[in-house]
Write an enzyme that holds these catalytic residues in place. Sequence first.
Site, PDB file in Angstrom:
ATOM      1  N   GLY A 106      20.593  -1.777  -2.797  1.00 31.16           N
ATOM      2  CA  GLY A 106      20.946  -0.361  -2.708  1.00 31.16           C
ATOM      3  C   GLY A 106      21.210   0.052  -1.262  1.00 31.16           C
ATOM      4  O   GLY A 106      22.103   0.858  -0.985  1.00 31.16           O
ATOM      5  N   ASP A 333       8.122   2.381  -1.598  1.00 31.25           N
ATOM      6  CA  ASP A 333       8.228   1.003  -2.098  1.00 31.25           C
ATOM      7  C   ASP A 333       6.866   0.362  -2.347  1.00 31.25           C
ATOM      8  O   ASP A 333       6.777  -0.710  -2.949  1.00 31.25           O
ATOM      9  CB  ASP A 333       9.026   0.150  -1.108  1.00 31.25           C
ATOM     10  CG  ASP A 333      10.496   0.551  -1.076  1.00 31.25           C
ATOM     11  OD1 ASP A 333      10.967   1.191  -2.036  1.00 31.25           O
ATOM     12  OD2 ASP A 333      11.180   0.231  -0.080  1.00 31.25           O
TER      13      ASP A 333
HETATM   14  C1  S3P Z   1      15.522   2.141   2.015  1.00 35.46           C
HETATM   15  C2  S3P Z   1      15.209   3.375   1.529  1.00 35.46           C
HETATM   16  C3  S3P Z   1      14.432   3.596   0.300  1.00 35.46           C
HETATM   17  C4  S3P Z   1      13.711   2.334  -0.139  1.00 35.46           C
HETATM   18  C5  S3P Z   1      14.574   1.106  -0.058  1.00 35.46           C
HETATM   19  C6  S3P Z   1      15.063   0.909   1.364  1.00 35.46           C
HETATM   20  C7  S3P Z   1      16.333   2.044   3.249  1.00 35.46           C
HETATM   21  O1  S3P Z   1      15.329   3.990  -0.729  1.00 35.46           O
HETATM   22  O2  S3P Z   1      13.217   2.483  -1.452  1.00 35.46           O
HETATM   23  O3  S3P Z   1      13.859  -0.037  -0.464  1.00 35.46           O
HETATM   24  O4  S3P Z   1      16.379   0.958   3.863  1.00 35.46           O
HETATM   25  O5  S3P Z   1      16.929   3.058   3.637  1.00 35.46           O
HETATM   26  P1  S3P Z   1      15.737   5.544  -0.887  1.00 35.46           P
HETATM   27  O6  S3P Z   1      16.358   5.947   0.370  1.00 35.46           O
HETATM   28  O7  S3P Z   1      16.712   5.601  -2.015  1.00 35.46           O
HETATM   29  O8  S3P Z   1      14.462   6.254  -1.193  1.00 35.46           O
END
Ligand code: S3P
Length: 444
Positions: A106, A333
Amino acid sequence: MLTIQKARSLHGTLSVPGDKSISHRSIMLGAIAEGDTVVRGFLKSADCLATLECFRRLGVSIEEVPASVSADPKEPSEEAALIIHGVGLHGLHAPDGVELNAENSGTTVRLLSGILAGQSFSSHITGDSSLQKRPMARIIRPLTEMGILVASNNDDNRLPLRIAGGVPRGIRYTSPVASAQVKSCVLLAGLYAEDPTFFTEPALSRNHTELMLGAFGGNLKIRKSRDSEAVTTILYPGTVLTGQNIIVPGDISSAAYFLAAGLLVRNSEVTLRNVGINETRDGMLRVIRAMGGQMTLSNVHMEGKEPVADITVSSSRLHGTEIGGALIPTLIDELPVIAVMAAAAEGKTVIRDAGELRVKESDRLAAIAENLRKMGIRVDESEDGMVIYGGTLSGAAVDPLGDHRLAMAFSVAGLISQTPTTILDETCVNISYPNFYGDLALLS
Ligand code: S3P
């Protein structure tokens, strides 16, 4: 499949691998900076390698320099490093008709989309079947407001996406969720705008993009609201980003499993070295204290803009606590392993305001509740959280649904279960911590 037996005790010192969020950002900012960026402590996991591969496809040369052990005791040995030959804000090349693939990550897709928004070419970006199910409206909306055309192939606000590059407009955007991925997407697109970009979030999410951008020469300001937890980050474009030397601290999200295990397994003492303790990421430490865990921090120092420490925990009798509000983004997380701590604690733990867990690599609220129940723990699930009633865990067969954090959290549960626990497919730990089971074996 892997079977975890109840552990007698855990002892030892570990250095957990580099921070995943910082590793992604080191490649991204290194790529769009002028000159070279040298990264030490880069996390070589599937997610970060997906980012690396995307930037190679965009024409960025990234060298991997292996570690070298010096034969001469007077000469220091060199840690492995990445050298990213930055191409500047406008030096990326269209990836020649091929789709960029963020795989399971993501962070890759959402941050990269912000950078692609500012290019003079169009890009296609996709991911694996899990990432294709995750919501992308959260980045499509602000990028569209910035004047960038983002189309979802199936018109469902999911991957694959086509991003028509252009000159994004600086906007004032208020995000309904505290998400560092959304914030970073908007700020990175804002680098290409003519006017400043204002991003407001309901509570401060991890700020690694802001810290690293500042170190590279970016111009940012942070404004805290007087009457709520809301925070506005303002990015002023027009500065030159210059390559830097980056040392990536150990990932507190990876350390969390061993912190929990050291607290929960009897007769244990575990030290994790060089863990990043940025205050936008340290909610796990606050929860450990609130639950009565024995923990000490030593050797606290700065690694560039990021604070790090050695953390020692020892076996503790934990009690239930309440977790919600602005604390949630600082431990988002870690919630699966915190739920395991809650399951073994005395009394009940209430988790609220954590609806974001439903749109991670799996619906983590549903998966935590289902698997803890299988292990004999009472859990009352709600839309945005759960109440966990501490008890005695028995072993179960856990399907981690391809979600690395579920595999590792329930492996910790297995260490304190009365009967063996099996993790149906443990290989998903490759996403963030390829050697997780090797490191666990070192403590056993
Ligand atoms: C992350 C942000 C978080 C986290 C992901 C890593 C990042 O997600 O859960 O594992 O590196 O910016 P969200 O921004 O959707 O909360």
